[in-house]
Design a protein around this motif. Structure first.
Motif, PDB file in Angstrom:
ATOM      1  N   PRO A 363     -71.586  11.571 -10.114  1.00 37.19           N
ATOM      2  CA  PRO A 363     -70.682  11.060 -10.962  1.00 37.19           C
ATOM      3  C   PRO A 363     -71.074  10.235 -12.201  1.00 37.19           C
ATOM      4  O   PRO A 363     -70.600   9.805 -13.159  1.00 37.19           O
ATOM      5  N   TYR A 364     -72.343   9.355 -11.819  1.00 37.10           N
ATOM      6  CA  TYR A 364     -72.849   8.622 -12.758  1.00 37.10           C
ATOM      7  C   TYR A 364     -73.370   9.379 -14.010  1.00 37.10           C
ATOM      8  O   TYR A 364     -73.301   8.849 -15.000  1.00 37.10           O
ATOM      9  N   ALA A 365     -73.997  10.697 -13.697  1.00 38.84           N
ATOM     10  CA  ALA A 365     -74.420  11.343 -15.045  1.00 38.84           C
ATOM     11  C   ALA A 365     -73.201  11.732 -15.877  1.00 38.84           C
ATOM     12  O   ALA A 365     -73.537  11.736 -16.986  1.00 38.84           O
ATOM     13  N   VAL A 366     -72.243  12.053 -15.133  1.00 37.74           N
ATOM     14  CA  VAL A 366     -71.124  12.502 -16.157  1.00 37.74           C
ATOM     15  C   VAL A 366     -70.303  11.357 -16.941  1.00 37.74           C
ATOM     16  O   VAL A 366     -69.961  11.637 -17.936  1.00 37.74           O
ATOM     17  N   ALA A 367     -70.385  10.314 -16.095  1.00 35.70           N
ATOM     18  CA  ALA A 367     -69.882   8.949 -16.806  1.00 35.70           C
ATOM     19  C   ALA A 367     -70.857   8.736 -17.896  1.00 35.70           C
ATOM     20  O   ALA A 367     -70.218   8.054 -18.981  1.00 35.70           O
ATOM     21  N   ALA A 368     -71.984   8.830 -17.881  1.00 36.08           N
ATOM     22  CA  ALA A 368     -72.862   8.506 -18.913  1.00 36.08           C
ATOM     23  C   ALA A 368     -72.590   9.178 -20.168  1.00 36.08           C
ATOM     24  O   ALA A 368     -72.286   8.732 -21.244  1.00 36.08           O
ATOM     25  N   VAL A 369     -72.205  10.531 -19.902  1.00 37.26           N
ATOM     26  CA  VAL A 369     -71.789  11.409 -20.919  1.00 37.26           C
ATOM     27  C   VAL A 369     -70.420  11.097 -21.656  1.00 37.26           C
ATOM     28  O   VAL A 369     -70.249  10.963 -22.851  1.00 37.26           O
ATOM     29  N   LEU A 370     -69.605  10.627 -20.886  1.00 39.52           N
ATOM     30  CA  LEU A 370     -68.015  10.204 -21.340  1.00 39.52           C
ATOM     31  C   LEU A 370     -68.410   8.932 -22.110  1.00 39.52           C
ATOM     32  O   LEU A 370     -67.619   8.597 -22.973  1.00 39.52           O
ATOM     33  N   ILE A 371     -69.136   7.985 -21.601  1.00 38.92           N
ATOM     34  CA  ILE A 371     -69.546   6.681 -22.470  1.00 38.92           C
ATOM     35  C   ILE A 371     -70.025   6.872 -23.691  1.00 38.92           C
ATOM     36  O   ILE A 371     -69.865   6.356 -24.576  1.00 38.92           O
ATOM     37  N   VAL A 372     -70.840   8.001 -23.563  1.00 45.31           N
ATOM     38  CA  VAL A 372     -71.655   8.128 -25.036  1.00 45.31           C
ATOM     39  C   VAL A 372     -70.248   8.822 -26.034  1.00 45.31           C
ATOM     40  O   VAL A 372     -70.247   8.432 -27.067  1.00 45.31           O
ATOM     41  N   ALA A 373     -69.475   9.629 -25.444  1.00 51.05           N
ATOM     42  CA  ALA A 373     -68.367  10.066 -26.321  1.00 51.05           C
ATOM     43  C   ALA A 373     -67.497   8.823 -26.629  1.00 51.05           C
ATOM     44  O   ALA A 373     -66.996   8.885 -27.928  1.00 51.05           O
ATOM     45  N   ALA A 374     -67.346   7.689 -25.826  1.00 50.97           N
ATOM     46  CA  ALA A 374     -66.676   6.934 -26.050  1.00 50.97           C
ATOM     47  C   ALA A 374     -67.460   6.204 -27.273  1.00 50.97           C
ATOM     48  O   ALA A 374     -66.407   5.494 -28.376  1.00 50.97           O
ATOM     49  N   ALA A 375     -68.514   5.847 -27.352  1.00 51.07           N
ATOM     50  CA  ALA A 375     -69.349   5.273 -28.354  1.00 51.07           C
ATOM     51  C   ALA A 375     -69.263   5.967 -29.705  1.00 51.07           C
ATOM     52  O   ALA A 375     -69.106   5.425 -30.653  1.00 51.07           O
ATOM     53  N   ALA A 376     -69.205   7.395 -29.456  1.00 48.54           N
ATOM     54  CA  ALA A 376     -69.161   7.988 -30.754  1.00 48.54           C
ATOM     55  C   ALA A 376     -67.723   8.000 -31.620  1.00 48.54           C
ATOM     56  O   ALA A 376     -67.761   8.109 -32.836  1.00 48.54           O
ATOM     57  N   THR A 377     -66.786   7.827 -30.731  1.00 44.18           N
ATOM     58  CA  THR A 377     -65.432   7.821 -31.277  1.00 44.18           C
ATOM     59  C   THR A 377     -64.956   6.476 -31.508  1.00 44.18           C
ATOM     60  O   THR A 377     -63.911   6.518 -32.076  1.00 44.18           O
ATOM     61  N   SER A 378     -65.660   5.688 -31.057  1.00 38.48           N
ATOM     62  CA  SER A 378     -65.211   4.173 -31.208  1.00 38.48           C
ATOM     63  C   SER A 378     -65.080   3.687 -32.654  1.00 38.48           C
ATOM     64  O   SER A 378     -65.916   3.783 -33.487  1.00 38.48           O
ATOM     65  N   ASN A 379     -63.971   3.074 -32.928  1.00 40.81           N
ATOM     66  CA  ASN A 379     -63.978   2.207 -33.943  1.00 40.81           C
ATOM     67  C   ASN A 379     -63.876   0.837 -33.927  1.00 40.81           C
ATOM     68  O   ASN A 379     -63.266  -0.087 -34.678  1.00 40.81           O
TER      69      ASN A 379
END
Length: 382
Positions: A363-379
């Motif tokens: 789950p940590y690895a998948v969470a890392a991918v999701l957090i990167v997505a959050a960083a990429a879409t963040s304003n």
């Protein structure tokens, strides 16, 4: 705006301290409720699946909070909060009586759970609305939101401990009595505050999309989705790893470490004159999660605690962004939508975690991918 000296520390003001203390008391109800409600239903029905179903309905029903927030923006806290909290207390009393009577029909508990979720008083958004009234400038507001996030993080750390004490000393329904008392106390304190008189001078329409139609808000809410799902995967992953090692109690230690990291991050964020962009914190968090996926339990716990530093600042910045993207008449609803987007994603992430663990995926690895997505879409800025 209150007539206090500009730049004075918010918590140095007696009215602010008193209001925030009462709000924390009231909001602590939400840390105690989940376990106490779950086991109240379990003890009444004799069925754990029925209890988890009712608990899930309760959690999903709280997604209606933005509707209450819109009403708060329109008519003010002194009119709305007492009515909503009184309704909630009555429903909690009904749950206590149904449990004492041994009501075992799952459908009854699911209907009650739905009603409890829909009528849960929006104490957190109400306190944030008061912070906006108390704070005189952007820096003070950032500090206020940071203090608020630290307080909320601490409550969600202490709530399960209080619930455990209740469960160990008597029937679970007595925890619902405590929840009702806490919420009532918090509501009284909030509506007694001088900031409770504030409401939108030009309220928006009662129906419609509200803050969602504002430019930038959809992107903000979208970015909170992967963040919420990622954090859910972290907590579920910790529990799964501890269970796999045969020491479920270790999960609590790691979760406490993550909460401590979040508290530290919130306090540090409040002191920075020029905080970095949140996307940089999220990238750092993703890196620590990827590292945790490759480490043994204890070392992973240290990495996760460090990653927790990013949690509170993310919410602080999201609340600030919601304020900046919406007019004052929509601020309470906008900040509530931030939490709703995160909570919905958290529910999805928790459900996803079970499948990942069963399939041998970290789950940590998948969470890392999701957090990167959050960083990429963040304003989110500072």
């Amino acid at each position: 705006m209150p007539g206090t000296r500009a730049g004075s520390p918010l918590l140095a003001r007696p009215a602010v301290r008193r209001t925030f203390a009462c709000a924390l008391v009231g909001r602590s109800a939400y840390g105690v409720l989940p376990l106490c409600f779950l086991f109240t239903v379990r003890q009444a029905t004799g069925s754990f699946p029925a209890a988890t179903l009712a608990a899930a309905v309760l959690g999903l029903a709280t997604l209606a909070l933005p509707v209450q927030a819109r009403v708060l923006d329109r008519w003010g806290q002194r009119r709305v909060l007492p009515l909503v909290t009184t309704t909630w207390v009555v429903l909690l009393a009904a749950a206590v009586l149904l449990s004492a009577a041994g009501t075992s029909r799952p459908a009854v508990w699911c209907v009650l759970a739905l009603a409890l979720g829909v009528t849960a008083p929006a104490l957190g958004p109400s306190m944030r609305a008061q912070w906006r009234w108390f704070a005189e400038d952007v820096a003070q507001r950032r500090a206020a939101y940071a203090v608020d996030s630290v307080g909320e993080e601490s409550l969600y750390l202490m709530g399960p401990i209080v619930a455990s004490v209740v469960l160990a000393t008597g029937p679970a329904r007595w925890g619902l009595v405590l929840v009702a008392a806490l919420a009532a106390t918090g509501t009284v304190g909030l509506v007694a505050s001088p900031a409770a008189v504030a409401r939108a001078e030009e309220p928006g329409p009662l129906l419609g999309l509200g803050p969602v139609r504002r430019p930038g808000m959809p992107r903000l809410l979208v970015s909170m989705g992967p963040f919420g799902a990622g954090t859910a995967l972290v907590y579920t992953g910790v529990a799964a790893a501890a269970d796999r090692l045969g020491h479920p109690g270790w999960a609590g230690v790691v979760e406490a470490g993550i909460a401590a990291g979040s508290v530290a991050g919130g306090l540090l964020w409040a002191r920075l004159r020029r905080p970095p962009r949140v996307s940089l914190l999220l990238v750092g968090l993703a890196g620590l999660l990827a590292l945790a996926a490759a480490l043994p339990f204890a070392a992973a716990g240290v990495a996760l605690a460090l990653g927790g530093i990013a949690f509170a600042p993310t919410y602080v910045s999201a609340y600030q962004a919601a304020d900046a993207l919406t007019p004052p008449s929509e601020h309470t609803e906008a900040s509530t939508l931030v939490n709703t987007a995160s909570n919905l994603a958290t529910a999805i992430g928790t459900a996803l975690a079970g499948s990942l663990v069963a399939g041998g995926v970290s789950p940590y690895a998948v969470a890392a991918v999701l957090i990167v997505a959050a960083a990429a879409t963040s304003n989110l800025g500072a």
